[in-house]
Design an enzyme around this catalytic site. Structure first.
Site, PDB file in Angstrom:
ATOM      1  N   ASP A 275       0.835  -1.208   0.000  1.00 61.38           N
ATOM      2  CA  ASP A 275       0.000   0.000   0.000  1.00 61.38           C
ATOM      3  C   ASP A 275       0.873   1.263   0.000  1.00 61.38           C
ATOM      4  O   ASP A 275       0.606   2.230  -0.714  1.00 61.38           O
ATOM      5  CB  ASP A 275      -0.906  -0.029   1.238  1.00 61.38           C
TER       6      ASP A 275
ATOM      7  N   ARG B 118     -10.285  10.946 -11.795  1.00 59.72           N
ATOM      8  CA  ARG B 118      -9.641  10.963 -10.465  1.00 59.72           C
ATOM      9  C   ARG B 118      -9.135   9.583 -10.050  1.00 59.72           C
ATOM     10  O   ARG B 118      -8.581   9.431  -8.975  1.00 59.72           O
ATOM     11  CB  ARG B 118     -10.653  11.460  -9.427  1.00 59.72           C
ATOM     12  N   LYS B 119      -9.357   8.581 -10.885  1.00 60.87           N
ATOM     13  CA  LYS B 119      -8.969   7.212 -10.502  1.00 60.87           C
ATOM     14  C   LYS B 119      -7.585   6.863 -11.036  1.00 60.87           C
ATOM     15  O   LYS B 119      -7.309   7.018 -12.221  1.00 60.87           O
ATOM     16  CB  LYS B 119      -9.974   6.198 -11.054  1.00 60.87           C
TER      17      LYS B 119
HETATM   18  C1  LIG Z   1      -0.480   8.890   4.584  1.00 62.10           C
HETATM   19  C2  LIG Z   1       0.168   9.962   3.768  1.00 62.10           C
HETATM   20  C3  LIG Z   1       1.603   9.711   3.508  1.00 62.10           C
HETATM   21  C4  LIG Z   1       2.090  10.563   2.336  1.00 62.10           C
HETATM   22  C5  LIG Z   1       3.394  10.017   1.796  1.00 62.10           C
HETATM   23  C6  LIG Z   1       3.847  10.741   0.574  1.00 62.10           C
HETATM   24  C7  LIG Z   1       4.891  10.380  -0.106  1.00 62.10           C
HETATM   25  C8  LIG Z   1       5.796   9.371   0.465  1.00 62.10           C
HETATM   26  C9  LIG Z   1       6.288   8.455  -0.514  1.00 62.10           C
HETATM   27  C10 LIG Z   1       6.458   7.192  -0.179  1.00 62.10           C
HETATM   28  C11 LIG Z   1       5.387   6.290   0.304  1.00 62.10           C
HETATM   29  C12 LIG Z   1       4.776   6.626   1.569  1.00 62.10           C
HETATM   30  C13 LIG Z   1       3.469   6.526   1.792  1.00 62.10           C
HETATM   31  C14 LIG Z   1       2.456   6.071   0.839  1.00 62.10           C
HETATM   32  C15 LIG Z   1       1.191   6.708   0.998  1.00 62.10           C
HETATM   33  C16 LIG Z   1       0.070   6.177   1.456  1.00 62.10           C
HETATM   34  C17 LIG Z   1      -0.115   4.820   1.941  1.00 62.10           C
HETATM   35  C18 LIG Z   1      -1.267   4.717   2.895  1.00 62.10           C
HETATM   36  C19 LIG Z   1      -2.585   4.977   2.205  1.00 62.10           C
HETATM   37  C20 LIG Z   1      -3.716   4.696   3.112  1.00 62.10           C
HETATM   38  O1  LIG Z   1      -3.602   3.979   4.050  1.00 62.10           O
HETATM   39  S1  LIG Z   1      -5.219   5.428   2.794  1.00 62.10           S
HETATM   40  C21 LIG Z   1      -6.276   4.768   4.075  1.00 62.10           C
HETATM   41  C22 LIG Z   1      -7.258   3.742   3.582  1.00 62.10           C
HETATM   42  N1  LIG Z   1      -8.229   4.351   2.707  1.00 62.10           N
HETATM   43  C23 LIG Z   1      -9.306   4.978   3.159  1.00 62.10           C
HETATM   44  O2  LIG Z   1      -9.551   5.083   4.332  1.00 62.10           O
HETATM   45  C24 LIG Z   1     -10.231   5.551   2.098  1.00 62.10           C
HETATM   46  C25 LIG Z   1     -11.669   5.619   2.587  1.00 62.10           C
HETATM   47  N2  LIG Z   1     -12.507   6.042   1.469  1.00 62.10           N
HETATM   48  C26 LIG Z   1     -12.686   7.345   1.163  1.00 62.10           C
HETATM   49  O3  LIG Z   1     -12.266   8.241   1.872  1.00 62.10           O
HETATM   50  C27 LIG Z   1     -13.426   7.637  -0.082  1.00 62.10           C
HETATM   51  O4  LIG Z   1     -14.238   6.552  -0.435  1.00 62.10           O
HETATM   52  C28 LIG Z   1     -12.509   8.001  -1.274  1.00 62.10           C
HETATM   53  C29 LIG Z   1     -11.695   9.259  -0.925  1.00 62.10           C
HETATM   54  C30 LIG Z   1     -11.559   6.834  -1.585  1.00 62.10           C
HETATM   55  C31 LIG Z   1     -13.366   8.286  -2.504  1.00 62.10           C
HETATM   56  O5  LIG Z   1     -14.404   9.135  -2.090  1.00 62.10           O
HETATM   57  P1  LIG Z   1     -14.825  10.413  -2.953  1.00 62.10           P
HETATM   58  O6  LIG Z   1     -16.093  10.944  -2.382  1.00 62.10           O
HETATM   59  O7  LIG Z   1     -13.693  11.336  -3.100  1.00 62.10           O
HETATM   60  O8  LIG Z   1     -15.087   9.829  -4.388  1.00 62.10           O
HETATM   61  P2  LIG Z   1     -16.309   8.920  -4.917  1.00 62.10           P
HETATM   62  O9  LIG Z   1     -16.840   8.002  -3.872  1.00 62.10           O
HETATM   63  O10 LIG Z   1     -17.272   9.800  -5.636  1.00 62.10           O
HETATM   64  O11 LIG Z   1     -15.556   7.979  -5.994  1.00 62.10           O
HETATM   65  C32 LIG Z   1     -14.933   8.573  -7.135  1.00 62.10           C
HETATM   66  C33 LIG Z   1     -14.931   7.520  -8.215  1.00 62.10           C
HETATM   67  O12 LIG Z   1     -14.167   6.387  -7.751  1.00 62.10           O
HETATM   68  C34 LIG Z   1     -14.975   5.215  -7.711  1.00 62.10           C
HETATM   69  N3  LIG Z   1     -14.628   4.440  -6.527  1.00 62.10           N
HETATM   70  C35 LIG Z   1     -14.479   4.915  -5.269  1.00 62.10           C
HETATM   71  N4  LIG Z   1     -14.148   3.934  -4.442  1.00 62.10           N
HETATM   72  C36 LIG Z   1     -14.053   2.825  -5.192  1.00 62.10           C
HETATM   73  C37 LIG Z   1     -13.713   1.485  -4.907  1.00 62.10           C
HETATM   74  N5  LIG Z   1     -13.403   1.098  -3.673  1.00 62.10           N
HETATM   75  N6  LIG Z   1     -13.706   0.589  -5.917  1.00 62.10           N
HETATM   76  C38 LIG Z   1     -14.013   0.976  -7.185  1.00 62.10           C
HETATM   77  N7  LIG Z   1     -14.327   2.245  -7.514  1.00 62.10           N
HETATM   78  C39 LIG Z   1     -14.356   3.145  -6.524  1.00 62.10           C
HETATM   79  C40 LIG Z   1     -16.401   5.725  -7.646  1.00 62.10           C
HETATM   80  O13 LIG Z   1     -17.289   4.761  -8.147  1.00 62.10           O
HETATM   81  C41 LIG Z   1     -16.315   6.957  -8.505  1.00 62.10           C
HETATM   82  O14 LIG Z   1     -16.319   6.551  -9.857  1.00 62.10           O
HETATM   83  P3  LIG Z   1     -17.141   7.373 -10.990  1.00 62.10           P
HETATM   84  O15 LIG Z   1     -16.624   8.788 -10.941  1.00 62.10           O
HETATM   85  O16 LIG Z   1     -16.805   6.660 -12.262  1.00 62.10           O
HETATM   86  O17 LIG Z   1     -18.565   7.254 -10.583  1.00 62.10           O
END
Ligand SMILES: CCCCC/C=C\C/C=C\C/C=C\C/C=C\CCCC(=O)SCCNC(=O)CCNC(=O)[C@H](O)C(C)(C)COP(=O)(O)OP(=O)(O)OC[C@H]1O[C@@H](n2cnc3c(N)ncnc32)[C@H](O)[C@@H]1OP(=O)(O)O
Length: 238
Positions: free
Chosen positions: A153, A198-199
């Site tokens: 992840d 956005r995907k």
């Molecule tokens: C942690 C930050 C660190 C930053 C590090 C930066 C750089 C460092 C580099 C090295 C690597 C270090 C770190 C890596 C970074 C991160 C790793 C950790 C990541 C996580 O640990 S993260 C926690 C787990 N994560 C959640 O806790 C998400 C809970 N969730 C939500 O917060 C919402 O659900 C959200 C925002 C996802 C979407 O919500 P929303 O309202 O913005 O958008 P919406 O629902 O309208 O979806 C828009 C279009 O996506 C489709 N869609 C949505 N979900 C789908 C699914 N599951 N399957 C298939 N399609 C899906 C819809 O169907 C629609 O499609 P369409 O437009 O075609 O209708």
């Protein structure tokens, strides 16, 4: 030397467009203030060191970039941390006090997640060198599947952040093919396959360093949280 390798990504001082711009420059400038955990330490095995050196070599011509890593999540976030974490409801400094970036939550070197990431911007690819320590045990002698999921992840997440800016994991699907021995070194190799609005769709393979063993394969969907210009756009405009 390490920072030279990273700063190649930035150019120097170009104006960046977009709202509350995510800036690679600001991101990497954090490295001057905070401890970078993605540097070698005494717990790293010879395999880990050799692989790390190989990737550092590949950084020299700018093809690959070493990605620093911090224990405070805010330090990872490019640009002003509070602005970018606001929508994740973590902006309040009091709430954030005492939090740690999950894969960097242990103080003792070598017992948990030892890893270093390298980004290949033109291939939209992020590779993570991962050495799981003894506190990540699942079945005896092997890494817990949750720890494998975490490193996948984080790797695909880092890759998606580079391409699309602020994103969250919406879906992560993993096939576990062969257990990962604790203390071994594996390569977590991820790339962006497709972007639709956005995907951001990515895939990932976890392999032994000789490439002979496939430990896991995964697909992931990240959703972009706003229209902030991506890090890749910034880099390519410099
Ligand atoms: C942690 C930050 C660190 C930053 C590090 C930066 C750089 C460092 C580099 C090295 C690597 C270090 C770190 C890596 C970074 C991160 C790793 C950790 C990541 C996580 O640990 S993260 C926690 C787990 N994560 C959640 O806790 C998400 C809970 N969730 C939500 O917060 C919402 O659900 C959200 C925002 C996802 C979407 O919500 P929303 O309202 O913005 O958008 P919406 O629902 O309208 O979806 C828009 C279009 O996506 C489709 N869609 C949505 N979900 C789908 C699914 N599951 N399957 C298939 N399609 C899906 C819809 O169907 C629609 O499609 P369409 O437009 O075609 O209708």
């Amino acid at each position: 030397m390490l920072y030279e390798c990273s700063s190649g990504l930035l150019g120097n001082g170009h104006h960046l467009h977009g709202i509350s711009t995510i800036s690679f420059q600001a991101w990497l400038s954090q490295s001057k203030r905070s401890k970078d955990y993605a540097l070698p330490n005494s717990s790293w095995s010879q395999d880990m060191m050799d692989l790390y050196s190989r990737f550092l070599e590949m950084c020299k011509d700018g093809t690959w970039k070493r990605i620093p890593s911090y224990s405070d999540t805010a330090d990872h976030v490019p640009g002003k941390a509070c602005v970018h974490l606001e929508s994740l409801k973590l902006a309040n400094e009091k709430e954030r006090k005492g939090t740690r970036f999950f894969p960097r939550n242990l103080d003792t070197e070598g017992v948990g997640f030892e890893y270093a990431m390298f980004l290949n911007p033109s291939e939209k690819r992020m590779v993570c060198l991962f050495q799981p320590g003894p506190y990540l045990e699942g079945h005896r002698g092997f890494a817990h599947g949750g720890s494998t999921a975490t490193i996948i992840d984080s790797t695909v997440g880092g890759c998606a952040i580079f391409v699309a800016g602020r994103v969250m994991t919406a879906n992560l699907s993993i096939n576990y093919r062969n257990p990962i021995p604790l203390g071994s070194v594996v390569l977590v190799d991820s790339k962006v396959d497709q972007i639709e609005g956005r995907k951001v769709f990515l895939s990932c393979h976890v392999r032994s360093i000789d490439g002979q063993t496939l430990h896991a394969e995964a697909t992931a969907l990240f959703i972009q949280l706003n229209s902030t210009k991506s890090l890749q756009q910034q880099v390519s405009s410099q």
